[in-house]
Design a protein around this motif. Sequence first.
Motif, PDB file in Angstrom:
ATOM      1  N   LEU A 142       4.099 -32.407  28.844  1.00 22.10           N
ATOM      2  CA  LEU A 142       3.150 -32.286  27.730  1.00 22.10           C
ATOM      3  C   LEU A 142       1.720 -32.535  28.202  1.00 22.10           C
ATOM      4  O   LEU A 142       0.784 -31.806  27.859  1.00 22.10           O
ATOM      5  N   LYS A 143       1.594 -33.591  28.997  1.00 20.18           N
ATOM      6  CA  LYS A 143       0.268 -33.920  29.521  1.00 20.18           C
ATOM      7  C   LYS A 143      -0.252 -32.777  30.416  1.00 20.18           C
ATOM      8  O   LYS A 143      -1.441 -32.433  30.383  1.00 20.18           O
ATOM      9  N   ARG A 144       0.636 -32.190  31.192  1.00 16.58           N
ATOM     10  CA  ARG A 144       0.211 -31.102  32.080  1.00 16.58           C
ATOM     11  C   ARG A 144      -0.161 -29.850  31.296  1.00 16.58           C
ATOM     12  O   ARG A 144      -1.046 -29.090  31.708  1.00 16.58           O
TER      13      ARG A 144
ATOM     14  N   MET B 246       4.899 -26.325  24.803  1.00 23.84           N
ATOM     15  CA  MET B 246       4.635 -27.617  24.130  1.00 23.84           C
ATOM     16  C   MET B 246       5.663 -27.877  23.035  1.00 23.84           C
ATOM     17  O   MET B 246       6.111 -29.018  22.852  1.00 23.84           O
ATOM     18  N   SER B 247       6.020 -26.827  22.297  1.00 25.34           N
ATOM     19  CA  SER B 247       7.025 -27.001  21.233  1.00 25.34           C
ATOM     20  C   SER B 247       8.344 -27.494  21.822  1.00 25.34           C
ATOM     21  O   SER B 247       8.993 -28.388  21.271  1.00 25.34           O
ATOM     22  N   LYS B 248       8.716 -26.921  22.973  1.00 26.98           N
ATOM     23  CA  LYS B 248       9.969 -27.348  23.611  1.00 26.98           C
ATOM     24  C   LYS B 248       9.862 -28.800  24.066  1.00 26.98           C
ATOM     25  O   LYS B 248      10.826 -29.569  23.947  1.00 26.98           O
TER      26      LYS B 248
ATOM     27  N   LYS C  43      12.227 -31.968  22.951  1.00 25.12           N
ATOM     28  CA  LYS C  43      12.929 -32.827  23.901  1.00 25.12           C
ATOM     29  C   LYS C  43      12.585 -34.290  23.645  1.00 25.12           C
ATOM     30  O   LYS C  43      13.451 -35.167  23.690  1.00 25.12           O
ATOM     31  N   ILE C  44      11.312 -34.560  23.379  1.00 26.73           N
ATOM     32  CA  ILE C  44      10.895 -35.954  23.134  1.00 26.73           C
ATOM     33  C   ILE C  44      11.499 -36.460  21.837  1.00 26.73           C
ATOM     34  O   ILE C  44      12.021 -37.574  21.773  1.00 26.73           O
ATOM     35  N   ASN C  45      11.453 -35.636  20.816  1.00 27.63           N
ATOM     36  CA  ASN C  45      11.959 -36.071  19.511  1.00 27.63           C
ATOM     37  C   ASN C  45      13.462 -36.309  19.515  1.00 27.63           C
ATOM     38  O   ASN C  45      13.964 -37.102  18.728  1.00 27.63           O
ATOM     39  N   SER C  46      14.165 -35.619  20.407  1.00 25.10           N
ATOM     40  CA  SER C  46      15.608 -35.845  20.458  1.00 25.10           C
ATOM     41  C   SER C  46      15.923 -37.259  20.924  1.00 25.10           C
ATOM     42  O   SER C  46      16.991 -37.793  20.665  1.00 25.10           O
ATOM     43  N   LYS C  47      14.962 -37.909  21.594  1.00 19.25           N
ATOM     44  CA  LYS C  47      15.153 -39.296  22.012  1.00 19.25           C
ATOM     45  C   LYS C  47      14.987 -40.245  20.836  1.00 19.25           C
ATOM     46  O   LYS C  47      15.541 -41.329  20.794  1.00 19.25           O
ATOM     47  N   PHE C  48      14.137 -39.853  19.905  1.00 24.30           N
ATOM     48  CA  PHE C  48      13.842 -40.729  18.773  1.00 24.30           C
ATOM     49  C   PHE C  48      14.316 -40.055  17.490  1.00 24.30           C
ATOM     50  O   PHE C  48      13.616 -39.245  16.902  1.00 24.30           O
TER      51      PHE C  48
ATOM     52  N   GLU D  23       6.176 -44.551  20.739  1.00 22.72           N
ATOM     53  CA  GLU D  23       6.287 -45.218  22.038  1.00 22.72           C
ATOM     54  C   GLU D  23       5.967 -44.271  23.197  1.00 22.72           C
ATOM     55  O   GLU D  23       5.362 -44.650  24.189  1.00 22.72           O
ATOM     56  N   PHE D  24       6.377 -43.017  23.027  1.00 29.42           N
ATOM     57  CA  PHE D  24       6.256 -42.091  24.149  1.00 29.42           C
ATOM     58  C   PHE D  24       4.807 -41.877  24.567  1.00 29.42           C
ATOM     59  O   PHE D  24       4.515 -41.687  25.738  1.00 29.42           O
ATOM     60  N   THR D  25       3.901 -41.950  23.626  1.00 27.56           N
ATOM     61  CA  THR D  25       2.501 -41.695  23.982  1.00 27.56           C
ATOM     62  C   THR D  25       1.932 -42.832  24.824  1.00 27.56           C
ATOM     63  O   THR D  25       1.042 -42.626  25.626  1.00 27.56           O
ATOM     64  N   GLU D  26       2.463 -44.038  24.634  1.00 32.57           N
ATOM     65  CA  GLU D  26       1.932 -45.175  25.388  1.00 32.57           C
ATOM     66  C   GLU D  26       2.400 -45.153  26.843  1.00 32.57           C
ATOM     67  O   GLU D  26       1.858 -45.851  27.683  1.00 32.57           O
ATOM     68  N   ASN D  27       3.424 -44.362  27.100  1.00 29.20           N
ATOM     69  CA  ASN D  27       3.919 -44.296  28.475  1.00 29.20           C
ATOM     70  C   ASN D  27       3.258 -43.179  29.277  1.00 29.20           C
ATOM     71  O   ASN D  27       3.581 -42.969  30.430  1.00 29.20           O
TER      72      ASN D  27
END
Lengths: 277, 285
Positions: free
Chosen positions: B121-123, B262-264, B268-273, B280-284
């Motif tokens: 996402l950052k990339r 980005m949508s993908k 993927k991130i949301n499937s964790k939460f 939390e993910f943004t702080e990492n």
Amino acid sequence: MSKSESRSFFGKIFRMRSEDREILKIVGLNKEQAGLARYFDFLVVAAAFLLFCGAFHLHVMLSAGDWDMFIDWKDRQYWPLIIPIDTIMFPAAVQAAFWYYFRLPIGATLCGVCLLTSVWIGTYSYWHLWTMFPIVLNVPSIIIAGCILLDVILLIFRRWIFVACIGAPLFALTFYPSNMAALTGYYVPVEHLGSMASMADVIGYTFPRSATPEYIRIIETGTLRTFEGTSVWVSGVFAAFVCIFLYMLWWQIGMAFSTVKTWSQSPKLKKYLGFKG
Amino acid sequence: MAFIDNIIHGKGLKKSVNSEKYSNDKLPWYTKTTVFKYGNFGIFMFGIIVVAALVAGARIYQGLYGFEHGLDSMSQGFQDYWMTLVKAELIGIFSFNVVLWLYLWYSRERDMDNVKPEVELKRYINLVLWILSYTFIVYWTTSYFAYADGAWHQTVLRDTSFTPSHNILFYGCIPLYLTFGVGGFLYAMTRLPSFGRAISIAYTFAVLGPALILPNLGFNEWGHAYWMTEEIFSHPLHWGFVVLGWNALAIGGVLMQIVIGMSKSFKKINSKFADNSNSEFTENL
């Protein structure tokens, strides 16, 4: 003080409404992800504005620039024909991408505004300040009225074929009238060395362009002058006819440019790029 | 590296943000903004400011020495002020480009199959910043300095291909937009799985089209030298630039590819939460 009253100016503008929260819930974004998406939007808007300012200006400058730049090239025969034909291309392509993917009916108007902005920045900074041509010699064409019509037609009919058949001819036919108010003063007839000329002609004679001598000025060279007052409309209708097909073509080009397609990568290069499988 | 970190994050800020003794409440407000958390906004803004300074410098240089030393290519002043500039531009910018492109290649991702979605996402945001930087210099090249070229050639009959307007437009600006065009393309290929797995046709056109304007210059100069001495802007001699410039519109296809990627990543991130409310993910990042 309530929370809404304590917000900053930008906070009030960009605050999230209840409808926005519903949309985020449906698409599955949390607040931070929505913030990232908005950040992405701002970067894309800035990039799009710069891109259209640059690419559209280059296109117009090198395919119809002479008629767009100089006041004495804005005749009744070629100017109402060449500029609409040339300038409908980018608005059609950008409309295609903006409408098909985002349902935004602003593509054409954005192009018109970008073109005028970039032309005026260049005109003032270089033509006026560097090479010292007067501003009255370098008056660019304005296509914004036609662009707004293209967007409005798209918004009403919601099909590109209607824009091609209705909007594109209107784009061409409104070009001359929408520029008329700004140019009327230049069409005033004056006597020049015993002959009749327009004010625009006299300005052109007075400030010679070394590389564009009078003999290569392409204005009213045919027999169209014999049509007198209707000559401009003959050119306008011809432009309208061509614009219909050019709009269709450039809508498809816009779609092609904004489509995600890929070529397969060689396995060896994939390995170098860090793919194991 | 500390110097670059300070430019990107502010002096000592990265250190303090990462330090355990600072709780979230004590961090400056801007460390919590999206701009700070995602992408290397600072370094790209630094690049854009450097380009803006070069553009302003070029405009002032043309104003000062264009008419004073740029009218006669046989004069010593022309050699000193304008040919020296061309040599400095070509050597300086292309040297920088080679170093940058090699750096992007050698620092590439070595495990593309396992890039974390947060990093991806950052990339993606960094790639948009590459594209923004690219369009910034594309504007100055294809509109501002190209119009300057028009103004110059209406005024002064050329006796060389290295005129004061060409020396900025063709030998300064075009190498500079190759910096960002090719740089962004390499960044995407070497760091983002969706761009590395298969070659993006849109991105290839968006970079290759404007890049070919430089070799097309050979045809333009040949035509002006042997064939067409007057300046008609809409002459077919110039249409090569026009057609190649159209390819810049393919940036739209690149942005669509980024949106899909980005949508993908979001999914993927949301499937964790599962509750979809965790930040939390943004702080990492």
